[in-house]
Motif scaffolding. Sequence first.
Motif, PDB file in Angstrom:
ATOM      1  N   HIS A 181       0.859  -1.190   0.000  1.00 37.08           N
ATOM      2  CA  HIS A 181       0.000   0.000   0.000  1.00 37.08           C
ATOM      3  C   HIS A 181       0.892   1.236   0.000  1.00 37.08           C
ATOM      4  CE1 HIS A 181      -3.525  -2.474   1.753  1.00 37.08           C
ATOM      5  NE2 HIS A 181      -3.642  -2.340   0.442  1.00 37.08           N
ATOM      6  N   GLU A 184       1.685   3.822   3.009  1.00 42.37           N
ATOM      7  CA  GLU A 184       2.149   3.304   4.298  1.00 42.37           C
ATOM      8  C   GLU A 184       3.682   3.304   4.320  1.00 42.37           C
ATOM      9  OE1 GLU A 184       0.030  -0.434   4.482  1.00 42.37           O
ATOM     10  OE2 GLU A 184      -1.903   0.573   4.306  1.00 42.37           O
ATOM     11  N   HIS A 319       2.476  -3.649   6.789  1.00 49.55           N
ATOM     12  CA  HIS A 319       1.625  -2.483   6.523  1.00 49.55           C
ATOM     13  C   HIS A 319       1.716  -1.498   7.679  1.00 49.55           C
ATOM     14  CE1 HIS A 319      -1.185  -4.460   3.473  1.00 49.55           C
ATOM     15  NE2 HIS A 319      -0.506  -5.494   3.939  1.00 49.55           N
ATOM     16  N   SER A 320       0.972  -0.393   7.560  1.00 51.51           N
ATOM     17  CA  SER A 320       0.623   0.402   8.719  1.00 51.51           C
ATOM     18  C   SER A 320      -0.846   0.784   8.527  1.00 51.51           C
ATOM     19  CB  SER A 320       1.493   1.649   8.823  1.00 51.51           C
ATOM     20  OG  SER A 320       1.186   2.593   7.821  1.00 51.51           O
TER      21      SER A 320
HETATM   22 ZN   LIG Z   1      -1.984  -1.591   4.160  1.00 49.85          ZN
END
Ligand SMILES: [Zn+2]
Length: 434
Positions: A181, A184, A319-320
Motif C-alpha cells: 500500500h 504506508e 503495513h501500517s
Molecule cells: Zn496496508
Amino acid sequence: MKTIWLACLLVVAVNCRPESLEKRYDGHQVLKVFPNLLENFKNIEALGAKYNLDFWNHPKHQNGTYDIQVSPEHVTDVINELKSLGADASVWIHDIQSLIDESRPSDHQKRASGTLSMNHYHSYAEINTFLNSIVSSNSHTHLDNLGTSLQGRSINLIRFSTGSTSRGTHKKSIFMDGGIHAREWIAPAVVLYMIDQLANNPNNDPDIANLLDKFDWYLVPLVNPDGYEYSRNGDRMWRKNMASSYGTQHSFFGCGSNEMGVDLNRNFGYHWDPANGGSFDQCQETYAGPHALSEPETKAMAHALDSVTSHTLAYLNIHSYGQYWIYPWGYTRHLPPDAADLDHLGRVATTALYHVHGSRYTVGEDTVVLYSAAGGADDYAKGHSGIKYAYTVELGDTGKYGFLLPERYIQTSGQELWAGVKAMAHELIRLYHL
Ligand SMILES: [Zn+2]
C-alpha cells in the motif's frame, strides 16, 4: 500548470496524472467513529460510497473504530448522518495537510555506498542504489527482479543466503515485504532497516551471524513502486497501484479524489472476491481488480511466494497502521486448523517487540469478529503457497499520525519490528530443531 491540465483534458487520457501537481489536503479531516450498533457497520460503509470517503481503518474487533477521512465540504453532513444513525463520531485529525507537511521526506545528504540513512523516507531510486551496493559488496546476497510494475519499475527482492547451514542441512527461510500500500511509508522504511541489520550489522549484534546461518532471508522493500513514487510526488494519500483503465463505469474525472488503481492486497488469488471486504468499483480504495492476480505486482509476488514454498516457514506482509500482528484467514471467519500455532508465534514476536519501547500489538485472526477482506497476500501465502506462518503486520502508530508517521519514528519502528522478527526466528529454530 494550467497548460498541463488543459493537455490532459484534450487527450482525455485516463492516466494523465502530471507528477508535478501535488494534491493538497487542506482542511481534510479524519473522524474516529464508534458504530455502537451492529447494523451501523453496513450503514457506515454505505456512507463511504455516498460521500466518497477514504476509510483509513475498519474496526477489527467489537470495540474498534472506523477512522474515516472526509473532505471539508462533507464534514458536517457526514457527522450529522453518523449521529442520526446512533454512531459516535469525533474529529481525530483536524487537518491532514499539516500532518503531510510534518511527515514530508526531508533533504538528506548522500551517504557512503552500501549505507542508507535510517532517519529518512527514501525514493525508489535511492532504495535501488542501496540494494545494488549491498549485492556488489556482499557475496552472500543476491538481487532478484520478481517482475515489472505497470509503469516499468522492477520489483526487487534481496536474498541473503550463505549456502547450507553449518550443520550441513538445507536452509529454511523467512520472507518479508513492505510497501504493497503506497501511502504506508513506514513499511518499506522498516524493511530497509532489517536489510541494513542483515547486511551491515551496524550494532555489532552477535546474533546476526547465527540468524544468517540458520535461515535464508528474502526481503522485498517495495511491492508497489509506482504507487509509492506517486504518493511521494503526486498524492500523499495514494494506496493502490497505478492501473488506469478497467471498466467503463467511471471516467478518470468521475472518480473524484480516488481515481483508478487496484488495491493490490485485495487482488491475490486465494478466494479472491471483491464482494468480501473489497470493491467492484475502480474508484474505491479497496477495488479488487477485474479478476484475481490481474496486476503485474501481485503476479510477481504470487510467483515469488509459490517458488519458495518448499523451505519458507514464515511470511510477513508489512503495513501500517494500528499495531496488529494478524494471521489468516482474511476471507472467512473460520480459523485455519493450525491457528493455535500461528497465534503462539505471533505472541512470541509481539512480546519481544513490546520489550523494546513498550508498544502493544494485538495478535489475532484477520477477520477478528467483524471485518473480512478477501484477496490478501497473507491468505495467498498460507492457502495457496502453503507457507505455514503467514502474517499481516500493521506497524504503528495507534494514535496521532496514522499513515503520516514522521521520519523520526523510523528507527524506533525498525528496532521494534526487528526484535519481534528475531524472537520469531529463534522460536522457529527451537520448534524445528534448526
Ligand atoms: Zn496496508
